[in-house]
Design an enzyme around this catalytic site. Structure first.
Site, PDB file in Angstrom:
ATOM      1  CE1 TYR A  59      -4.296   1.222  -0.222  1.00  0.00           C
ATOM      2  CE2 TYR A  59      -4.366  -1.462   0.400  1.00  0.00           C
ATOM      3  CZ  TYR A  59      -4.883   0.259   0.251  1.00  0.00           C
ATOM      4  OH  TYR A  59      -5.915   0.138  -0.082  1.00  0.00           O
ATOM      5  CD  GLU A  61      -4.593   5.206   1.302  1.00  0.00           C
ATOM      6  OE1 GLU A  61      -3.899   6.090   1.640  1.00  0.00           O
ATOM      7  OE2 GLU A  61      -5.571   4.989   0.840  1.00  0.00           O
ATOM      8  CG  ASP A 205      -8.907  10.911 -23.870  1.00  0.00           C
ATOM      9  OD1 ASP A 205      -8.093   9.457 -23.594  1.00  0.00           O
ATOM     10  OD2 ASP A 205      -9.983  10.080 -23.195  1.00  0.00           O
ATOM     11  CB  THR A 231      -5.584   3.735 -21.310  1.00  0.00           C
ATOM     12  OG1 THR A 231      -4.700   3.765 -23.079  1.00  0.00           O
ATOM     13  CG2 THR A 231      -6.764   4.309 -21.042  1.00  0.00           C
ATOM     14  CE  LYS A 234      -7.873   2.534 -24.748  1.00  0.00           C
ATOM     15  NZ  LYS A 234      -9.206   3.309 -24.784  1.00  0.00           N
ATOM     16  NE  ARG A 240      -7.358  -3.821 -19.388  1.00  0.00           N
ATOM     17  CZ  ARG A 240      -7.909  -3.400 -20.797  1.00  0.00           C
ATOM     18  NH1 ARG A 240      -7.367  -4.587 -21.438  1.00  0.00           N
ATOM     19  NH2 ARG A 240      -8.571  -2.410 -21.549  1.00  0.00           N
TER      20      ARG A 240
END
Ligand SMILES: *Cc1c(COP(=O)(O)O)cnc(C)c1O
Length: 425
Positions: A59, A61, A205, A231, A234, A240
């Site tokens: 973790y 954060e 984008d 992203t 692609k 991903r």
């Protein structure tokens, strides 16, 4: 278990044979099909390896040097490496590599620059935009005042007079450019001029074309759009995930919007795999890859045109082709389903001004990122177009034997082009 199991699934099979069987089936499917969905790809073995590491256990954060949990000595370095590679590859002042995927990345843009009810402008979904650019079923269309532009009916190109007029009339705070079904070059400079005129933040984008931009096969938005959303899975050929890049001016607002505004802990194994993909994308090989994607798409478009397919905008500048099947007397959905049975995977899609319904539209959308990764070149595209023509015709005549024949031929055709992470049969 079958001989063809990869080392990883063989190990997985010892722990969970039921799940391993499904992974095995999907791997075989991916290796035996001609995959033409333009938003998909095959990642490298190195990207797969980074994704399956102990980094998933941690973790983190916050941001490097400012975390809310201890034990970040190495994770901080992983994330910093990914950020530096993104900055250097795209030539941007700031990068945030934490967004879970493209949609949350775009939501962070809203959180950074807009309040509910504020005006945003983007390309409408049926014209080629993305859900998150203000389409009505999306939170972005429901919670914000979304103004949508499209393309001209005559040539399926963006009408910049319309964009300017809408921008002047509605005064959006944010303008999105880019989309999911745009076969032509995005003219970032023209959007930038309009955004300047109305004092809006221009967001490029580049989810679909990030790999083309990185590889020099599409103009860069850097210098035109102060905020860039993408992203990583692609054409960029990473895991991903997503990134937000920007000028220094917007760095703080975007970082705060991603965390703590929208997300909790970043997916560190994904961050590592993004770093690997960015390193790969900086190599000369990747420039050749990006150029070959476009060369293949143009060759495939030409071959489809020769066979009487009606292509939206008449062709392609990038990795993506949108075909209107009205002239072939079949809907996009039955065509896509028949092609899938034949081992050719693509998706049904609306075309601009589509008279049919979105779940049964007139078009299909296809592209060349995946087949180019496998090593297919221009010389292979005429064969793919021929099979597509055969199958689309067969589907109209309920001729399943032709579809079965093509399936067998496709399997043989792709066998010499192995995919990373999967054993050759
Ligand atoms: C794919 C895509 C997204 C969303 O990405 P997800 O990872 O599917 O959420 C956003 N914008 C554009 C233009 C896209 O093509």
């Amino acid at each position: 278990m079958p001989e063809s199991l990869s080392a990883v699934t063989r190990r997985l099979a010892d722990a969970d044979s039921e799940l391993a069987r499904l992974v095995e089936d999907e791997g075989r499917r991916q290796s035996e099909c001609i995959r033409l969905i333009p938003s998909e790809n095959y990642v490298s073995q190195a990207v797969l390896d980074a994704t399956g590491t102990v980094l998933t256990n941690k973790y983190s954060e916050g941001y490097a040097g400012r975390r809310y949990y201890e034990g970040q000595q190495f994770i901080d370095q992983v994330e910093t490496l990914a950020i530096e590679r993104a900055q250097s590859l795209f030539g941007v002042e700031h990068a945030n590599v934490q967004p879970y995927s493209g949609s949350p990345a775009n939501l962070a843009v809203y959180l950074a620059f807009l309040k509910p009810g504020d005006t945003v402008m983007g390309m409408s979904l049926p014209m080629g935009g993305h859900l998150t650019h203000g389409w009505n079923v999306s939170a972005t269309g429901r919670w914000f005042n979304a103004v949508q532009y499209g393309v001209r009916k005559e040539d399926a190109r963006i009408d910049f007079d319309e964009v300017r007029e809408l921008a002047l009339r509605h005064r959006p705070k944010v303008i999105f450019c880019g989309g999911t079904a745009i076969p032509r070059t995005i003219e970032f400079d023209k959007f930038a001029e309009i955004a300047r005129e109305v004092d809006a933040v221009l967001v490029a984008d580049i989810a679909h074309i990030a790999g083309l931009v990185a590889g020099g096969a599409h103009p860069t938005p850097v210098g035109h759009a102060p905020v860039i959303s993408t992203t990583t899975h692609k054409t960029l050929r990473g895991p991903r995930g997503a990134m937000l890049m920007s000028t220094e001016e917007h760095a703080k607002a975007l970082d705060r919007a991603v965390f703590p505004g929208l997300q909790g802990g970043p997916h560190n194994h994904t961050t590592a795999a993004i770093a690997v993909a960015l390193r790969e994308a900086a190599e000369d090989d990747f420039k050749r890859y990006a150029a070959q994607i476009v060369a293949n798409a143009k060759a495939l478009a030409d071959a489809l045109l020769e066979r009487g397919f009606d292509l939206v905008s008449g062709g392609t500048d990038n990795h993506l082709i949108l075909a209107d099947l009205t002239s072939k007397a079949i809907g996009g959905k039955p065509a896509a389903q028949a092609l899938d049975r034949a081992g050719i995977e693509l998706n049904y899609n609306t075309v601009p001004f589509d008279p049919r319904k979105p779940f049964d539209p007139s078009g299909i959308r296809l592209g060349t990122p995946s087949v180019t990764t496998r090593g297919l070149t221009e010389e292979h595209m005429a064969q793919i177009a021929a099979w597509m023509d055969d199958v689309v015709t067969a589907a109209g005549n309920e001729d399943e034997s032709t579809i079965a024949r093509v399936r067998g031929e496709v399997r043989e055709f792709v066998a010499p082009f192995p995919i990373p992470g999967w054993p050759t049969p």
